[in-house]
Design a protein around this motif. Structure first.
Motif, PDB file in Angstrom:
ATOM      1  N   SER A  80       0.828  -1.210   0.000  1.00 25.96           N
ATOM      2  CA  SER A  80       0.000   0.000   0.000  1.00 25.96           C
ATOM      3  C   SER A  80       0.858   1.253   0.000  1.00 25.96           C
ATOM      4  O   SER A  80       0.543   2.235  -0.679  1.00 25.96           O
ATOM      5  CB  SER A  80      -0.947  -0.007   1.199  1.00 25.96           C
ATOM      6  OG  SER A  80      -0.234   0.087   2.428  1.00 25.96           O
ATOM      7  N   GLY A  81       1.958   1.232   0.750  1.00 24.54           N
ATOM      8  CA  GLY A  81       2.856   2.387   0.766  1.00 24.54           C
ATOM      9  C   GLY A  81       3.484   2.641  -0.592  1.00 24.54           C
ATOM     10  O   GLY A  81       3.590   3.798  -1.042  1.00 24.54           O
ATOM     11  N   LEU A  82       3.898   1.579  -1.275  1.00 26.93           N
ATOM     12  CA  LEU A  82       4.502   1.730  -2.599  1.00 26.93           C
ATOM     13  C   LEU A  82       3.493   2.235  -3.617  1.00 26.93           C
ATOM     14  O   LEU A  82       3.823   3.065  -4.477  1.00 26.93           O
ATOM     15  CB  LEU A  82       5.098   0.399  -3.045  1.00 26.93           C
ATOM     16  CG  LEU A  82       6.310  -0.090  -2.240  1.00 26.93           C
ATOM     17  CD1 LEU A  82       6.673  -1.517  -2.630  1.00 26.93           C
ATOM     18  CD2 LEU A  82       7.504   0.840  -2.430  1.00 26.93           C
ATOM     19  N   LEU A  83       2.257   1.757  -3.526  1.00 29.05           N
ATOM     20  CA  LEU A  83       1.227   2.239  -4.445  1.00 29.05           C
ATOM     21  C   LEU A  83       0.935   3.719  -4.203  1.00 29.05           C
ATOM     22  O   LEU A  83       0.764   4.493  -5.158  1.00 29.05           O
ATOM     23  CB  LEU A  83      -0.053   1.409  -4.279  1.00 29.05           C
ATOM     24  CG  LEU A  83       0.046  -0.061  -4.709  1.00 29.05           C
ATOM     25  CD1 LEU A  83      -1.261  -0.791  -4.410  1.00 29.05           C
ATOM     26  CD2 LEU A  83       0.400  -0.177  -6.183  1.00 29.05           C
ATOM     27  N   ALA A 138      -7.664  -3.536   3.915  1.00 23.27           N
ATOM     28  CA  ALA A 138      -6.677  -2.695   3.234  1.00 23.27           C
ATOM     29  C   ALA A 138      -6.381  -3.231   1.837  1.00 23.27           C
ATOM     30  O   ALA A 138      -6.217  -2.458   0.883  1.00 23.27           O
ATOM     31  CB  ALA A 138      -5.392  -2.617   4.052  1.00 23.27           C
ATOM     32  N   ALA A 139      -6.306  -4.554   1.692  1.00 21.84           N
ATOM     33  CA  ALA A 139      -6.042  -5.140   0.376  1.00 21.84           C
ATOM     34  C   ALA A 139      -7.166  -4.810  -0.600  1.00 21.84           C
ATOM     35  O   ALA A 139      -6.928  -4.534  -1.784  1.00 21.84           O
ATOM     36  CB  ALA A 139      -5.870  -6.650   0.499  1.00 21.84           C
ATOM     37  N   GLU A 140      -8.385  -4.802  -0.112  1.00 21.59           N
ATOM     38  CA  GLU A 140      -9.515  -4.434  -0.968  1.00 21.59           C
ATOM     39  C   GLU A 140      -9.479  -2.947  -1.296  1.00 21.59           C
ATOM     40  O   GLU A 140      -9.733  -2.548  -2.442  1.00 21.59           O
ATOM     41  CB  GLU A 140     -10.829  -4.805  -0.279  1.00 21.59           C
ATOM     42  CG  GLU A 140     -11.057  -6.311  -0.174  1.00 21.59           C
ATOM     43  CD  GLU A 140     -12.384  -6.663   0.480  1.00 21.59           C
ATOM     44  OE1 GLU A 140     -12.825  -5.881   1.345  1.00 21.59           O
ATOM     45  OE2 GLU A 140     -12.958  -7.701   0.116  1.00 21.59           O
ATOM     46  N   ARG A 141      -9.170  -2.128  -0.312  1.00 19.95           N
ATOM     47  CA  ARG A 141      -9.159  -0.679  -0.512  1.00 19.95           C
ATOM     48  C   ARG A 141      -8.151  -0.267  -1.586  1.00 19.95           C
ATOM     49  O   ARG A 141      -8.394   0.661  -2.366  1.00 19.95           O
ATOM     50  CB  ARG A 141      -8.848   0.025   0.810  1.00 19.95           C
ATOM     51  CG  ARG A 141      -8.944   1.548   0.730  1.00 19.95           C
ATOM     52  CD  ARG A 141      -8.974   2.183   2.103  1.00 19.95           C
ATOM     53  NE  ARG A 141      -7.745   2.012   2.848  1.00 19.95           N
ATOM     54  CZ  ARG A 141      -7.610   1.257   3.924  1.00 19.95           C
ATOM     55  NH1 ARG A 141      -8.641   0.569   4.383  1.00 19.95           N
ATOM     56  NH2 ARG A 141      -6.452   1.160   4.562  1.00 19.95           N
ATOM     57  N   TYR A 199      -6.280  -7.374  -4.734  1.00 17.21           N
ATOM     58  CA  TYR A 199      -6.762  -8.653  -5.262  1.00 17.21           C
ATOM     59  C   TYR A 199      -6.779  -8.617  -6.791  1.00 17.21           C
ATOM     60  O   TYR A 199      -6.427  -9.597  -7.448  1.00 17.21           O
ATOM     61  CB  TYR A 199      -8.158  -8.966  -4.723  1.00 17.21           C
ATOM     62  CG  TYR A 199      -8.170  -9.295  -3.244  1.00 17.21           C
ATOM     63  CD1 TYR A 199      -7.888 -10.584  -2.801  1.00 17.21           C
ATOM     64  CD2 TYR A 199      -8.454  -8.322  -2.290  1.00 17.21           C
ATOM     65  CE1 TYR A 199      -7.896 -10.899  -1.448  1.00 17.21           C
ATOM     66  CE2 TYR A 199      -8.458  -8.624  -0.935  1.00 17.21           C
ATOM     67  CZ  TYR A 199      -8.178  -9.911  -0.522  1.00 17.21           C
ATOM     68  OH  TYR A 199      -8.166 -10.204   0.818  1.00 17.21           O
ATOM     69  N   ASP A 200      -7.172  -7.488  -7.360  1.00 15.58           N
ATOM     70  CA  ASP A 200      -7.215  -7.356  -8.817  1.00 15.58           C
ATOM     71  C   ASP A 200      -5.817  -7.177  -9.408  1.00 15.58           C
ATOM     72  O   ASP A 200      -5.566  -7.538 -10.559  1.00 15.58           O
ATOM     73  CB  ASP A 200      -8.091  -6.169  -9.215  1.00 15.58           C
ATOM     74  CG  ASP A 200      -9.552  -6.372  -8.837  1.00 15.58           C
ATOM     75  OD1 ASP A 200      -9.983  -7.546  -8.790  1.00 15.58           O
ATOM     76  OD2 ASP A 200     -10.240  -5.371  -8.580  1.00 15.58           O
ATOM     77  N   ARG A 201      -4.910  -6.623  -8.629  1.00 12.63           N
ATOM     78  CA  ARG A 201      -3.562  -6.335  -9.111  1.00 12.63           C
ATOM     79  C   ARG A 201      -2.662  -7.576  -9.100  1.00 12.63           C
ATOM     80  O   ARG A 201      -1.632  -7.610  -9.767  1.00 12.63           O
ATOM     81  CB  ARG A 201      -2.954  -5.224  -8.242  1.00 12.63           C
ATOM     82  CG  ARG A 201      -1.577  -4.752  -8.660  1.00 12.63           C
ATOM     83  CD  ARG A 201      -1.105  -3.642  -7.741  1.00 12.63           C
ATOM     84  NE  ARG A 201      -1.864  -2.424  -7.955  1.00 12.63           N
ATOM     85  CZ  ARG A 201      -1.534  -1.479  -8.827  1.00 12.63           C
ATOM     86  NH1 ARG A 201      -0.465  -1.625  -9.574  1.00 12.63           N
ATOM     87  NH2 ARG A 201      -2.276  -0.397  -8.949  1.00 12.63           N
TER      88      ARG A 201
END
Length: 406
Positions: free
Chosen positions: A23-26, A48-51, A55-57
């Protein structure tokens, strides 16, 4: 720059530290693709993974968790890769270079998953995935290779698969990161050049553990442990300390969040000690429920030990989560744990497998509210200065850029 990150199963509920880094890198605008060997176990999903759309990435290989299924799939896998990239497919079978990654066919599964994609850096989490990363670099799929070791991968993997299992990885990696100074020392002892290693802990988001004072309602004598129910977590030694603690603190309660193979062993031991009524086995919980548990508990305890197979704790991010929640911590002088708290200021460290010492340290904190508050405040300040994701993301991006420029 284009980054490919390799995981085992992602996003796993027990590996929030990987979600935090991604998330930080994104947020930093990094062009990041995630490759995972298998889909996550279990149906529980990370908020957080959904936010962040993880999952799509994430691109998953076609590898099965079952070795038998992989063997049955081998003819298809080999023919497919030889048809599309015969040179790389031949290289993928080199057990001398890629060791277990070649034997369990992960090199071929990831070759299939990457296809025609090319990256500036492939960043592999956990040493065994670094073996696959070495292959991807050799095959021209990535220009540079970074491998992050988390603890168990260097503490016990070489003893099971051969001391030299990572030697070729050490040669091919442009950078190796270790989560603690202890992990770094183990890597050097295993033959990794010290100059290639940077200490980069995993981190958390401080805002997820910031609670308005009016919402914080600490129980009188509630101990909390978060982690898988496996031998190295040392649950048994805290359980052995409960009978003596209960004589001093009548409201004593121990909440255990997590699941694993030691569940029944621990339940039986609680019955033997006569403490079943004060021990709560709560299973796996999502991020929000774990955060609420930190908010309502009195002392966080992680009594980690070295397991009989040599497995050890890594960094123990739950210790930083507890401190971020202003919880005082009791843990052990084990592996990299001393890096992750301020002994005598935000927590108390005791020897491994020492139940009386655990009881004494916990008793000191349960009997002194002012001391708990002092430790809690010091812990939050320490974590904010050392483990907050924005700080660690900047360091990670700096390491990426240095790899590319060098």
């Amino acid at each position: 720059m284009r980054i490919a990150m390799i995981m085992n199963g992602f996003p796993e509920i027990s590996e929030k530290f990987l979600i935090n880094q991604v998330s930080g890198l994104l947020e930093a605008g990094i062009d990041l693709d995630i490759y995972a060997a298998v889909r996550p176990s279990g149906s529980m999903r990370h908020f957080a993974a959904e936010r962040y759309g993880m999952y799509d990435r994430t691109r998953y290989t076609r590898a099965a968790r079952s070795t038998k299924t992989r063997v049955l799939d081998a003819p298809r896998l080999i023919l497919s890769n030889f048809w599309s990239n015969p040179v790389a497919a031949t290289r993928a079978l080199s057990t001398k270079r890629y060791a277990t990654a070649a034997r369990n066919l992960k090199t071929l599964y990831f070759l299939e998953a990457f296809g025609k994609e090319r990256y500036d850096i492939v960043h592999c989490h956990f040493g065994p995935n670094g073996l696959t990363g070495s292959f991807l670099k050799d095959s021209g799929i990535a220009k540079a290779l970074i491998v992050t070791f988390h603890g168990s991968d260097i503490n016990s993997y070489p003893s099971r698969h051969g001391t030299n299992v990572f030697r070729y990885l050490y040669e091919r990696a442009d950078l190796i990161t270790a989560n603690t100074s202890f992990t770094k020392g183990k890597l050097v002892a295993n033959g990794c050049p010290e100059g290639k290693i940077a200490i980069l802990p995993v981190g958390l988001r401080m805002e997820e553990y910031e609670f308005p004072k009016e919402r914080v309602s600490r129980d009188e004598a509630t101990l909390l442990t978060v982690g898988r129910l496996v031998e190295k977590k040392g649950h048994r030694y805290l359980m052995d300390a409960l009978p003596s603690l209960r004589t001093r603190f009548s409201a004593l309660r121990w909440r255990i969040i997590g699941d694993g193979p030691f569940m029944n062993v621990l339940r039986d031991h609680a019955k033997e000690l006569g403490v079943s009524e004060i021990v709560s086995f709560e299973g796996t919980k999502n991020d929000q429920d774990v955060a609420a548990a930190y908010m309502s508990s009195t002392v966080f305890v992680l009594p980690s030990v070295t397991a009989t197979d040599g497995d050890m704790e890594g960094q123990g991010l739950v210790i930083q989560e507890a401190q971020a929640s202003r919880l005082p911590v009791v843990s052990t002088l084990h592996n990299g744990i001393p890096d992750g708290l301020l002994d005598g200021r935000s927590g108390i460290l005791v020897p491994e497998k020492d139940s009386p010492a655990l009881a004494d340290a916990i008793g000191r904190l349960l009997s002194d509210k002012d001391l708990r508050e002092t430790y809690g405040n010091a812990g939050r300040d320490f974590v904010a200065e050392t483990y907050d994701i924005p700080l660690l993301t900047k360091r990670t991006v700096d390491l990426y850029e240095s790899c590319i420029t060098s």
